[in-house]
Every structure is written in structure tokens, then in C-alpha cells.
Design a protein around this motif. Structure first.
Motif: not given
Length: 409
Positions: A211-219, A279-287
Motif C-alpha cells: 500500500x503506497x501511503x505517500x508518493x512524491x510529485x516528481x518521480x 509504503x506499508x507492506x504486509x509480508x506473509x511468512x512464506x515470503x
């Protein structure tokens, strides 16, 4: 006070006249002298009860052994007094009783059959006696749901739970350990009460959730394999327990993507990011770390990462130290021979490579000293080791090119 207290405190005194020979029942007197304030259920006909008792004679208060035969221990026409403590009660038609104690707000997913769950619990009998606790072992109970790995009543009770939810579960014996119980651990026909707290759950088919929680205007560029990146992170369990944070170090963490330096789920979570993106990242144990413990991470734990990309240096493929961005000069030697004297010493070669990097036409492997890389590249091309490169030394066969892949020009 709840159902537990109701049966824990319920004491009944019976006064009755018993004639060991067949005869009329004269009278039964019941004195309910200690009743819980809240008693949601009383014993009814066809219920099964477990209780403790003391049996005495009414005349002198002397105890008798109620387990012995009537004719040998209890005289005729004796009035008996039973002091009874109700332990628990159930009906063979009873189902599992589930009482939600605490449900987190914003719960978007609940447990289903096939999920793998980690939870803490206290297990008691209806009189409040504790028989087991995962908290005492400092380890969650981990199991698949609805697949017969736990007692039938618990398999049903674990359905429809949220991460972080707390609930009380009352399981009748025919959905637990039945009439036999478990040795001296759980009596036969015991009603079991579990207070459970869900730490996390996942399904073996779950992907990494980003989940992207913040993205800069320029990338202008995004992270990808072989890039050297710096990033900040917080790593916690799904119940909010913090495991690691980059804030405990003097500088952000550094890694090369695609080099197997981090767990697979974190690698995926770091790819495609812009500098300044969070970002917020949820990682299940198999990853993550799988079924093994790792540096404070419990077995089969789902991990929650908060990430921020701080710095990005575009990388080069594995085994390469330098690559061209697009097509390199053709022919190459005249471009390298900056002063046109038909030979290129180390200083001139170094200047040429640095000009390519500065102009965005070439790329050195990040994270390694540039002078060292350039010196290795020069030594690789200076075949006769005379301290300079001439045009003939750049003319190599295809077989030689494959041997020199790590320092591609």
C-alpha cells in the motif's frame, strides 16, 4: 459476573430422608445459600452436570463415604445432608458459544477454512480453574483452521476472526475431549472455556500486500533489480509489536536489489519505488522467514513493514562493474584516446570512464569504490601489462569477451 462465576460459586444444600429399603420419599429441602449475582443458565432436566460435594449425617454432622454401598455405610431412615459445588453443566444439544470481547475497528478480512492462525489463549474450566495457557509458555498456538488439527469446537470458533480480535469460546465436551478427557489434564465430560487473542493469520496463497501511503510529485526513476538503495523501515508484528527499526542505527539501511540480501517479501516491497515514496507492506511468512524463528521473529509470523526510499543509485547487472546506457562509442578506442596519441594510460582511461558516467552514458556498479572498479577495468584491458592500452588490446575474440563480461566496455 459471567457463566464461569455462576457455576463456580453455586452451592446447594440438600436435606433428605433416605430409607435403604424401598419406601416413600418424605421430603427434600434445598437451601441455595450462595448464588452468583449473574447466572445466565440454571440446570434443567436432561442437562449433564459435574459437581463436588460433601456428604454428612443430619443428626451429628459426621461425614460418610457416599461411594460405598448404602447398606454398609448409611443406616436405615438416615437423614443425609449434601453440600454441593457446581463445577459445570452442559446439554448434549449444546453448540459452541462464542462471545466477542474486543473487535478491532476497520477489520476488512476475517479467518476462513484453510487459513493459518497464530493466537494466544487461556483455557479454563467453567469453575475458573486454569488448565492451560499459551501466555505461560510465551509462545502462540499456531494451526490451520477448519482442517481437523484442533478439537472440533475450536475449529468452529476460529472462523470469522479479525487480526487483533479477542473472544471467549465455551465448548461442550462432545465438541472437545468427550467423556474420556485427557489423562489428568482434562477431566472427562468437561466444558472448556477459552479466552483467545488473535495475533495474526494468513493463507498459504497470500501475496505480498503493498500500500503506497505517500508518493512524491516528481518521480524520474524507480528502483529495480541491481540498484543500490537506502531506505528507512519499521518492522513489526500485526499486533503492533515492534521488532526492528532503522531509527536505531546512525544511517538508513542499504541493499542492492536482486542480490538476495533481504527476505523475498521485503525485496518485492522495495521495488518500483521513487525516492521519497513511502509504503506499508504486509509480508506473509512464506515470503518472510517461514516456519523458522529468525532474530526475534516468531515462527510463521506475518510481518508489517513501513518503508521510505531515501536514496537510489542505478545499478548494473550481476558480474558487471560497468555498463553502457544505450550504445557505447563506435569505434571505441578513438573515443577513449582523449589526447589522440594512440595510447591510453590509466589516468586518461579513468577520465574517459568518469565522463561517460557524468554524462549519463555509462554506469559503474554502485556501492563499490569507483577508483578500484576503474583500475580493475584498466588492468583487464592492458593485456601486456605495460601501463597503457592500445587499439589492438581492445580487439578481442567472442570467447575472450565472455571471459571479460564482469568489466564490460
Amino acid at each position: 459476573m459471567d457463566l464461569l462465576a455462576c457455576f463456580q460459586l453455586l452451592l446447594l444444600s440438600h436435606l433428605l430422608t433416605v430409607n435403604c429399603s424401598p419406601g416413600p420419599l418424605l421430603d427434600v429441602v434445598v437451601d441455595r445459600y450462595d448464588i452468583p449475582k449473574v447466572c445466565p443458565r440454571e440446570v434443567e432436566i436432561e442437562d449433564f452436570v459435574r459437581y463436588h460435594f460433601n456428604g454428612t449425617f443430619f443428626e451429628d454432622g459426621k461425614k460418610f463415604d457416599s461411594r460405598a454401598e448404602c447398606r454398609t455405610m448409611i443406616p436405615p431412615q438416615a437423614t443425609l445432608v449434601f453440600e454441593v459445588l457446581m463445577v459445570d453443566v452442559f446439554n448434549p444439544k449444546d453448540d459452541v458459544i462464542v462471545e466477542a470481547k474486543e473487535v478491532p475497528k476497520g477489520c476488512t478480512r476475517t479467518t476462513v477454512t484453510g487459513d493459518y492462525i497464530r493466537y494466544h489463549y487461556n483455557g479454563t474450566f467453567q469453575d475458573g480453574t486454569l488448565f492451560d495457557s499459551s501466555y505461560q509458555r510465551n509462545s502462540t498456538y499456531n494451526t490451520y483452521i477448519g482442517m481437523g488439527y484442533v478439537i472440533q469446537g475450536m475449529d468452529k470458533a476460529l472462523q470469522g476472526l479479525c487480526i487483533g480480535e479477542k473472544r471467549r469460546v465455551i465448548i461442550p465436551p462432545h465438541l472437545a475431549y468427550g467423556e474420556k478427557g485427557v489423562g489428568d489434564f482434562i477431566p472427562g465430560s468437561a466444558v472448556l472455556v477459552f479466552d483467545i487473542h488473535v495475533i495474526d493469520f494468513h493463507n498459504p496463497k497470500d501475496p505480498v500486500n503493498i500500500k503506497v501511503t505517500h508518493k512524491p510529485q516528481e518521480c524520474n526513476m524507480r528502483s529495480e533489480a541491481d540498484d543500490l538503495i537506502q531506505y528507512r523501515y519499521n518492522c513489526s508484528l500485526m499486533d503492533g509489536t515492534v521488532l526492528y527499526t532503522s531509527d536505531q542505527f546512525d544511517s538508513p539501511s542499504t541493499t542492492t536489489l536482486g542480490a538476495n540480501n533481504v527476505i523475498l517479501g521485503l525485496e518485492e516491497g522495495l521495488r518500483g519505488m521513487c525516492v521519497g515514496e513511502r509504503r506499508e507492506v504486509v509480508i506473509p511468512p512464506h515470503f518472510g522467514h517461514g516456519e523458522n524463528e529468525a532474530g526475534g521473529v516468531p515462527k510463521s509470523a506475518v510481518l508489517f513493514f513501513e518503508l521510505e526510499l531515501v536514496e537510489l543509485q542505478k545499478g548494473v547487472p550481476e558480474d558487471y562493474m560497468f555498463v553502457w546506457v544505450g550504445d557505447g562509442p563506435d569505434p571505441l578506442f578513438p573515443a577513449m584516446d582523449l589526447d589522440g596519441d594512440k595510447q591510453v594510460p590509466l589516468e586518461e582511461f579513468s577520465l574517459f570512464i568518469r565522463l561517460q558516467v557524468q554524462g549519463g552514458k555509462g554506469r559503474l556498479r554502485p556501492g563499490i569504490d569507483a577508483d578500484s572498479i576503474i583500475k580493475d577495468m584498466f588492468d583487464n584491458q592492458d593485456r601486456n601489462k605495460d601501463g597503457k592500452i592500445v587499439e589492438d588490446e581492445l580487439t578481442v575474440t567472442e570467447d575472450e569477451v565472455s571471459k571479460q563480461a564482469r568489466d564490460e566496455l
